[in-house]
Scaffold this motif. Structure first.
Motif, PDB file in Angstrom:
ATOM      1  N   HIS A 188      54.098  30.421  59.522  1.00 39.25           N
ATOM      2  CA  HIS A 188      54.164  30.980  58.170  1.00 39.25           C
ATOM      3  C   HIS A 188      53.707  29.908  57.215  1.00 39.25           C
ATOM      4  O   HIS A 188      54.007  28.729  57.402  1.00 39.25           O
ATOM      5  CB  HIS A 188      55.588  31.424  57.832  1.00 39.25           C
ATOM      6  N   HIS A 189      53.032  30.328  56.194  1.00 35.11           N
ATOM      7  CA  HIS A 189      52.437  29.361  55.290  1.00 35.11           C
ATOM      8  C   HIS A 189      52.761  29.744  53.859  1.00 35.11           C
ATOM      9  O   HIS A 189      52.524  30.875  53.450  1.00 35.11           O
ATOM     10  CB  HIS A 189      50.906  29.356  55.497  1.00 35.11           C
ATOM     11  N   PHE A 190      53.321  28.818  53.141  1.00 37.56           N
ATOM     12  CA  PHE A 190      53.586  29.031  51.720  1.00 37.56           C
ATOM     13  C   PHE A 190      52.923  27.902  50.952  1.00 37.56           C
ATOM     14  O   PHE A 190      53.553  26.896  50.645  1.00 37.56           O
ATOM     15  CB  PHE A 190      55.092  29.076  51.460  1.00 37.56           C
ATOM     16  N   PRO A 191      51.673  28.067  50.647  1.00 35.73           N
ATOM     17  CA  PRO A 191      50.964  26.975  49.993  1.00 35.73           C
ATOM     18  C   PRO A 191      51.506  26.744  48.590  1.00 35.73           C
ATOM     19  O   PRO A 191      51.896  27.687  47.895  1.00 35.73           O
ATOM     20  CB  PRO A 191      49.514  27.460  49.956  1.00 35.73           C
ATOM     21  N   LEU A 192      51.563  25.498  48.210  1.00 36.12           N
ATOM     22  CA  LEU A 192      52.001  25.088  46.878  1.00 36.12           C
ATOM     23  C   LEU A 192      53.383  25.626  46.542  1.00 36.12           C
ATOM     24  O   LEU A 192      53.637  26.115  45.455  1.00 36.12           O
ATOM     25  CB  LEU A 192      50.998  25.544  45.815  1.00 36.12           C
ATOM     26  N   TYR A 193      54.250  25.539  47.522  1.00 33.06           N
ATOM     27  CA  TYR A 193      55.599  26.054  47.295  1.00 33.06           C
ATOM     28  C   TYR A 193      56.319  25.189  46.267  1.00 33.06           C
ATOM     29  O   TYR A 193      56.315  23.959  46.355  1.00 33.06           O
ATOM     30  CB  TYR A 193      56.374  26.056  48.613  1.00 33.06           C
ATOM     31  N   GLN A 194      56.934  25.824  45.317  1.00 33.77           N
ATOM     32  CA  GLN A 194      57.712  25.125  44.292  1.00 33.77           C
ATOM     33  C   GLN A 194      58.961  25.934  44.016  1.00 33.77           C
ATOM     34  O   GLN A 194      58.872  27.152  43.855  1.00 33.77           O
ATOM     35  CB  GLN A 194      56.899  25.006  43.002  1.00 33.77           C
ATOM     36  N   LYS A 195      60.086  25.257  43.925  1.00 36.25           N
ATOM     37  CA  LYS A 195      61.297  26.027  43.657  1.00 36.25           C
ATOM     38  C   LYS A 195      61.283  26.609  42.256  1.00 36.25           C
ATOM     39  O   LYS A 195      62.034  27.521  41.954  1.00 36.25           O
ATOM     40  CB  LYS A 195      62.524  25.168  43.870  1.00 36.25           C
ATOM     41  N   THR A 196      60.410  26.086  41.405  1.00 36.86           N
ATOM     42  CA  THR A 196      60.355  26.640  40.060  1.00 36.86           C
ATOM     43  C   THR A 196      59.564  27.937  40.010  1.00 36.86           C
ATOM     44  O   THR A 196      59.700  28.698  39.057  1.00 36.86           O
ATOM     45  CB  THR A 196      59.676  25.625  39.121  1.00 36.86           C
ATOM     46  N   LYS A 197      58.755  28.171  41.000  1.00 30.11           N
ATOM     47  CA  LYS A 197      58.013  29.428  41.017  1.00 30.11           C
ATOM     48  C   LYS A 197      58.874  30.469  41.713  1.00 30.11           C
ATOM     49  O   LYS A 197      58.954  30.512  42.948  1.00 30.11           O
ATOM     50  CB  LYS A 197      56.693  29.259  41.776  1.00 30.11           C
ATOM     51  N   GLN A 198      59.466  31.314  40.909  1.00 32.06           N
ATOM     52  CA  GLN A 198      60.451  32.228  41.462  1.00 32.06           C
ATOM     53  C   GLN A 198      59.831  33.174  42.486  1.00 32.06           C
ATOM     54  O   GLN A 198      60.438  33.491  43.504  1.00 32.06           O
ATOM     55  CB  GLN A 198      61.099  33.025  40.326  1.00 32.06           C
TER      56      GLN A 198
END
Lengths: 1196, 157
Positions: free
Chosen positions: A809-819
């Motif tokens: 699984h890939h979540f590019p540019l994951y940021q906790k601020t991006k809901q």
């Protein structure tokens, strides 16, 4: 114990598409819902019509009243509940069956009504009719695709009987009628076997010379009622009559049948008594339709047809020709639409109309609406007589029947008197022929003329037609196993001629409901090839069965005579093994090398500084904490956790401790386990400690500043930890592993992301592959969640999953601020944790002798020639296999593929899931081409292209796509004997009509595109998806579904006004037509929905009426929408409700529900939407039409 | 000339013989794999172990022949050395050797490997006899004048 699986029983009766599911749900016959709905909303429409809809309302009423298409049981109970993840009930499963299946069963040829001895060797229904009705001695002769040879002696034996004695010469020959009808049947079937792309009965209407008109019209009324009934979604009406005629006693066949090619032709050329022999010869030419010349046009028939046509004798094609540019006949064909190429061969028109009609069904965009206004009004009673707005396969092609209805309605009255009652028989066969050729996908289409190719008629999976109807009904569901062709070429050379890839795509562990599960002492298998007994075996007698893969005759054990369901002895055919082609056995102890392993889960968290900045650990731990109890497993389930940055941190949760102990391993170059136990703990016993740990972990590393990530070392200790039992290692990686063994260096050049040649698609080191192979040997699977901020070398790291049967699984540019990313990750991870899992699995693919699996695609390790080692198997994994020939299949009629998946379920039970698919063998090239399954081909081609781009390079793979398309169309041209060098045409069989569209989608897909900036990790992930996604999800990934949801809103408003409260819940969703991915379908007054699989985009036009915005999105103008808006707000309105239900239905097949993104017309996120409109031209790629032109130029 | 001709050809013959035996072992192992008596990892591990020795010995032999000035023999051996070298170096970076357990089944490579082995066998078989001929002729050359008493060997030229 043995609930029979209804999934694979095709819908019983009635209609040919998803309607039928509804009708089953409602317990109503297929046509009823439609009629029910037709009138009330029509009345209610003016009342509830909103401003923007008012103008359209009159025109669109009919179209909005389409019957419900897709069953969705969740709705009926509670529409606001999310669907249970991937639980199919049988009704739902029915929708996966190709619509044509039912229609083939109902309206189609009645092969199975014949007695066994009359059944032909091929699966072709009508062929059997030929033999049956003609009493032709050799059953095999029908396979030689030269039906003219069969027919010729009979025809020759006839005295010069006119082609149309009754009508042309006014001399009814009552005695000849039954034979005629039989010969019609036989010839019809012959023609179908010859794969003629025929124009059909109605074409006859304009063909006869002028003086023949009155008799012809006299005939037409006969066609009409039957036509109406056939088109009116009541194929069963036709069936008895057709089968009665066709299946008549063979003794009648002794009488020489009339030399009639088909009823249609007979009418058509009624005035040509002398053309008898010529015609029979033409039949031998396999070119019946074109070769049957009108009297005037004689020799120069096919090429010079339009020129030769005298005004009085219009060429027959013009009947079907859309949009009367041939002015004289315009009044007769008001329905026909705008393109016309008078010189094109006739077969394409039928189809051209076929797909055009559905396009007019949706609430029309304005230009389309205008277009429709230009058209003459439809004849009265047209929509009443036939619910042509329903997307039935044959109903979606209404022009020929509608022409009939126009032309013939006036004559409907004299029908009872105009002829002997028997005459009714051949005439419906005209209509039946149309239906047949469409049902069998034997019509062709000129892609250049028909750019709007995506229609209900092209979308469904082709139906496998076996000679035994019983077998057809129980063949494996296409959603589980599909072959790229539904008729297997007899020899390798035939396959090479067709230029199609041969292979299967399979989704073996798909969640299915009503799966028959059997526990028995000994599982019946072939002693030679170890095939499991399946519905396609041959029972020699009650004690013996013949294996359908290796043809060995085996003995049946005694207890197989006992039917556990009915508790009776004696009838082996009642056994669930023989009744269902998807079945699950509970395996006895012979199938275990060791005691079934417990569920073991080990989680590896990257806690380096980059990982902490992304903040994934919080979300992961909270999801894990919440769903700890829902993870599959029994009392023995064990879990463990390891964190790693530059060092590896272990957590001991030994009994007696009141909080987890952390141990840090500093020597990452030679990692070892700090203690032998308590690192993997029993979940039930230590749940509190585990929960504590999960709460502590995010805080524990919140302030770390360690930039290192020692993934390799962590993996090595994880391996040591799991070695003894096997299980699942879940790796969360957020950056490039840069410490210890397996350290990597950044390879991507960010400035080169749009370059023509993409480098570094290959792994940089063999460390991860080697590790995965080692894991595979110990039944350990590694799953990877890559939540990277920057380049992390997915190509290399994903090796741990690729070769160990894991998933990525890939979540590019994951940021906790991006809901929205957090939400998306949480949904994905929840599904990951709670879905079914199979441990220590192996899958074996067996095929009939003569074929063998050549190449495998997917995540696994191939342990021996046909054995896939899958340490874990999950329900979201798909696989592909390429098949090659070992020897030719000339002496077999069917071939089978059997996939057997042996796994340990989470309760520690050893189980075997067996899927068997049976396909007919054909020796005719056109049949192979017509039976192609575009989606499966695209699935396989994309997998092959990934291999190609890794082994060679990306441009090779792109060339291969284009060449594959060109080759296929070339092959079809040769197969059909189409004249070469005809400019302006690209003739495709219907089965392959969508291929260029999908290929273009692939070429513009992130996996294969060039010229557009694509991050290397994203590209590699997209390629990985190509290899591992099951076919239904892959198709959404390649070619997203685009809908215009005005229809939903309109429906919501109408049904609200018209239906009572209690009906509302049951109110079925309207069937929205799929739009092609082109901006030409967009307009600023509507909302569009694009389903890309894991992301659903709502594109809101600039001028959407405020009341719609209010009702759907809770805003009063589009300006209130931000640039990046995710998720739908909660609004109480009927429109919102119906949209939610529509989303639920779209999400139903998916592993987890998709994220909804709302895109304003002017927002900066619009690019994401526009980029997926793959039919359009972009700066670096061709538009669909240009692509077609390119293909056409290459096709010789 | 640091080595006598006969010694070079003796070594040649020995190398050929050893490679022949090794190839027979290869064929047997691959056949085992095909029949599923052996798993792919084990098989590839065994085969890959011998790939470098095989290539090395042949390359050394080639060098030896070149140094010995046996041009024709050198040219006969060169293609095989180059091929083996190519085979070693076309591997991708993640490959586990010439015989990769991941690919050996899934790409139909097993058949290719078996075929290659048969070709090698044929080649080395022929080369073995060529070497034997060379050895014998060099032995004869080393004893050019028929001054010995073995009449039956030296008959007439």
């Amino acid at each position: 114990m043995s609930a029979y699986n209804q999934n694979f029983v095709p819908p019983a009766a009635g209609t040919a598409n998803g309607n039928q599911g509804i009708s089953l749900v409602n317990g109503l016959p297929g046509a009823v819902p439609h009629h029910q709905q037709q009138s009330p909303p029509a009345a209610a429409a003016p009342a509830s019509a909103q401003q923007y809809l008012q103008q359209k309302a009159q025109q669109q009423q009919q179209q909005f009243q389409q019957p419900p298409a897709q069953p969705y049981p969740g709705i009926s109970s509670n529409s606001s509940l999310p669907p249970p993840p991937l639980q199919f009930n049988s009704n739902i499963a029915n929708k996966f069956l190709p619509p044509s299946s039912t229609s083939a069963n109902n309206g189609g040829p009645p092969p199975s009504t014949l007695p066994q001895h009359l059944r032909p060797p091929t699966a072709n229904g009508p062929t059997s009719l030929t033999n049956g009705s003609n009493g032709a001695p050799s059953a095999n002769s029908s396979r030689t695709a030269s039906p003219g040879l069969i027919g010729a002696p009979q025809l020759g034996g006839l005295p010069a009987m006119p082609q149309n004695p009754q009508y042309a010469h006014g001399a009814p020959l009552p005695a000849a009628v039954p034979q005629q009808s039989q010969s019609v049947a036989s010839l019809t079937s012959n023609m179908h076997q010859m794969n003629l792309n025929r124009t059909n009965g109605p074409s006859a209407n304009t063909a006869p010379p002028p003086q023949q008109l009155p008799p012809q019209q006299q005939q037409l009324p006969l066609a009409n009622p039957m036509a109406g009934s056939f088109m009116g979604s009541k194929p069963p009406n036709l069936n008895p009559s057709a089968s009665r005629v066709i299946g008549g006693p063979p003794t009648v066949g002794g009488v020489q049948p009339a030399p009639v090619p088909a009823a249609g032709q007979r009418i058509m050329y009624g005035g040509a008594p002398g053309s008898n022999e010529q015609q029979s010869q033409n039949q031998q030419n396999n070119n019946l339709q074109r070769a049957a010349p009108p009297p005037g046009a004689g020799a120069a028939w096919p090429p010079s047809l339009p020129k030769a046509a005298v005004p009085g004798i219009p060429p027959p094609m013009q009947t079907q020709q859309p949009q009367a540019q041939s002015a004289p006949f315009a009044p007769q064909q008001p329905q026909n639409a705008a393109q016309s190429a008078p010189f094109a061969p006739p077969q394409q028109y039928q189809y051209g109309q076929a797909y055009q009609q559905p396009l007019h069904q949706p609430p029309l965009p304005q230009q389309q609406q205008q277009q429709q206004q230009h058209q003459p009004p439809p004849p009265t009673g047209m929509f009443g007589a036939q619910p042509s707005s329903t997307p039935l396969q044959y109903q979606s092609q209404p022009p020929p029947p509608s022409m009939q209805s126009q032309g013939q309605h006036p004559y409907a009255q004299p029908q009872p008197t105009s002829g002997p009652p028997q005459l009714g028989a051949p005439v419906p066969l005209n209509v039946a022929q149309q239906g047949f050729s469409r049902l069998w996908g034997q019509d062709t289409i000129d892609l250049m003329q028909n750019r709007h190719i995506l229609s209900p008629a092209t979308l469904p999976a082709p139906k496998v037609v076996l000679h035994n109807q019983f077998h057809e009904s129980i063949n494996c569901s296409p959603s589980i196993m599909r072959c790229t062709v539904t008729k297997i070429p007899e020899t390798n050379s035939l396959l090479q001629k067709s230029r199609l890839p041969l292979g299967i795509v399979i989704h073996p562990f798909r969640d299915v409901n009503n799966l028959p599960v059997i526990q028995c002492i000994n599982i019946v298998r072939c002693r030679l090839c170890r095939t499991y007994i399946n519905p396609f075996v041959y029972f020699v007698d009650s004690k013996m069965w013949k294996c359908n893969l290796c043809y060995r005759v085996n003995e049946l054990p005694e207890d197989f005579q006992f039917d556990p369901a009915t508790k009776t002895y004696g009838d082996v055919t009642r056994r669930p093994e023989v009744r269902s082609s998807t079945i699950e056995f509970i395996a006895p102890s012979e199938y275990m090398l060791r005691p079934p392993q417990p569920a073991m889960y080990l989680f590896l968290f990257d806690v380096s500084i980059i990982a902490q900045q992304s903040g994934y650990l919080e979300a992961a731990c909270s999801v894990l904490n919440r769903h700890l109890d829902e993870m599959p497993g029994d009392a023995r389930t064990q879990v463990g956790f390891i964190c790693y940055d530059s060092f590896v941190h272990f957590y001991s949760m030994a009994e007696g401790l009141n909080q987890p102990h952390e141990m840090t391993l500093l020597d990452i170059d030679d990692p070892f386990l700090p203690r032998p136990d308590s690192l993997l703990v029993n979940l039930k016993e230590c749940k509190e400690l585990v929960r504590d740990l999960l709460k502590l972990l995010p805080k524990r590393f919140a302030h770390t500043h360690d930039p290192g990530s020692a993934l390799g070392a962590a993996l090595q200790v994880a391996f040591k930890l799991m070695q003894s039992s096997g299980g699942r290692i879940t790796v969360f990686q957020a950056c490039l592993p840069n410490k210890g063994p397996g350290a990597l260096e950044p390879r991507e050049d960010p400035n080169n992301r749009s370059a023509k040649d993409v480098a570094h698609l290959n792994p940089a080191t063999d460390f991860y592959k080697r590790f995965a192979l080692e894991c595979s040997g110990y039944q350990i699977a590694c799953d990877l969640f890559l939540m990277n901020q920057q380049y992390s070398d997915m190509a290399t790291i994903s090796g741990i999953s690729k070769h160990s049967g894991g998933c990525v699984h890939h979540f590019p540019l994951y940021q906790k601020t991006k809901q929205h990313m957090v939400d998306s990750f949480r949904m994905c991870f929840k599904r990951y944790l709670t879905r079914k899992i199979g441990f220590e699995a192996v899958m074996r693919i067996r095929c009939t002798r003569g074929l063998q699996v050549h190449t495998f695609h997917g995540n696994f390790f191939v342990r021996s020639t046909d054995l896939l080692s899958l340490p874990n198997v999950n329900p979201d994994a798909g696989y592909g296999m390429q098949i090659s020939y070992e020897e030719s299949l000339t002496d077999v009629k069917t071939i089978c593929f059997q996939a057997a998946l042996l796994y340990t379920n989470s309760e520690g039970e050893r189980r075997i899931r067996v899927h068997t698919v049976c396909l007919p063998v054909t020796s005719s090239l056109p049949e192979v081409m017509h039976s192609a399954d575009t989606e499966a081909i695209i699935g396989l081609l994309s997998k092959m292209a990934v291999d190609r781009s890794i082994a060679s390079n990306l441009s090779d793979a792109r060339d291969a796509f284009i060449n594959a398309t060109i080759d296929v169309f070339n092959a079809f041209k040769i197969a059909q004997n189409l004249p070469s060098g005809q400019s302006g045409q690209l003739i495709a069989p219907r089965s392959l009509a969508l291929m260029p569209l999908y290929i273009l989608g692939l070429l513009k897909h992130p996996a294969f595109r060039v010229g557009t900036s694509t991050r290397l990790d994203d590209r590699v992930y997209a390629m990985d998806c190509m290899k591992t996604l099951p076919l239904d999800q892959l198709m959404k990934f390649v070619y997203p579904e685009l809908y215009k949801i005005d229809g939903l809103i309109y429906h919501a408003r109408n049904s609200n006004a018209s239906t009572t409260e209690e009906d509302d819940e049951e109110d079925p969703l309207p069937e929205l037509p799929r739009l092609q991915l082109s901006a030409e379908h967009l307009d600023s007054r509507s909302i569009f929905l694009m389903d890309c699989g894991q992301l659903i985009m709502l594109y809101v036009g600039l001028n959407v009426p405020p009341d719609v915005l209010e009702a759907v999105l809770g805003i009063s103008s589009t300006a209130e929408l931000g640039d990046y808006v995710y998720g739908l707000p909660h609004i109480v309105s009927a429109e919102y409700d119906i949209l939610q239900r529509f989303l639920l239905r779209l999400n139903y097949d998916k592993p987890y529900s998709a994220l909804v993104q709302i895109i304003r017309d002017t927002s900066t996120a619009k690019g994401q939407f526009i980029e997926r409109l793959t039919d359009d031209r972009s700066e670096s790629s061709l538009s669909y039409y240009e692509f077609l032109q390119h293909i056409r130029a290459q096709v010789k | 000339m640091f080595l006598p001709e006969t010694a070079i050809f003796c070594i040649t013959l020995l190398v050929y013989g050893a490679i022949l035996l090794l190839l027979i072992y290869y064929v047997l192992t691959l056949a085992d794999l095909e029949c599923d008596y052996l798993n792919a990892q084990e098989c590839c591990r065994r085969l890959n172990f011998w790939v470098i020795p095989k290539f090395g010995s042949h390359a050394l032999l080639c060098g030896l022949l070149l140094l010995g000035g046996h041009w024709i023999m050198f040219l006969l051996n060169l293609p095989m050395v180059l091929w083996l070298f190519y085979e070693l170096h076309r591997q991708r970076r993640d490959s586990l050797g010439v015989y990769d357990p991941v690919d050996i089944h899934s790409r139909g490579l097993l058949k290719v490997h078996l075929r290659n082995c048969m070709i090698y066998l044929g080649y080395y078989f022929v080369m073995f006899f060529v070497g034997l001929y060379c050895l014998i002729s060099s032995l004869i050359k080393g004893d050019p004048i028929k001054r010995y008493e073995d009449d039956e060997i030296i008959t007439d030229f």
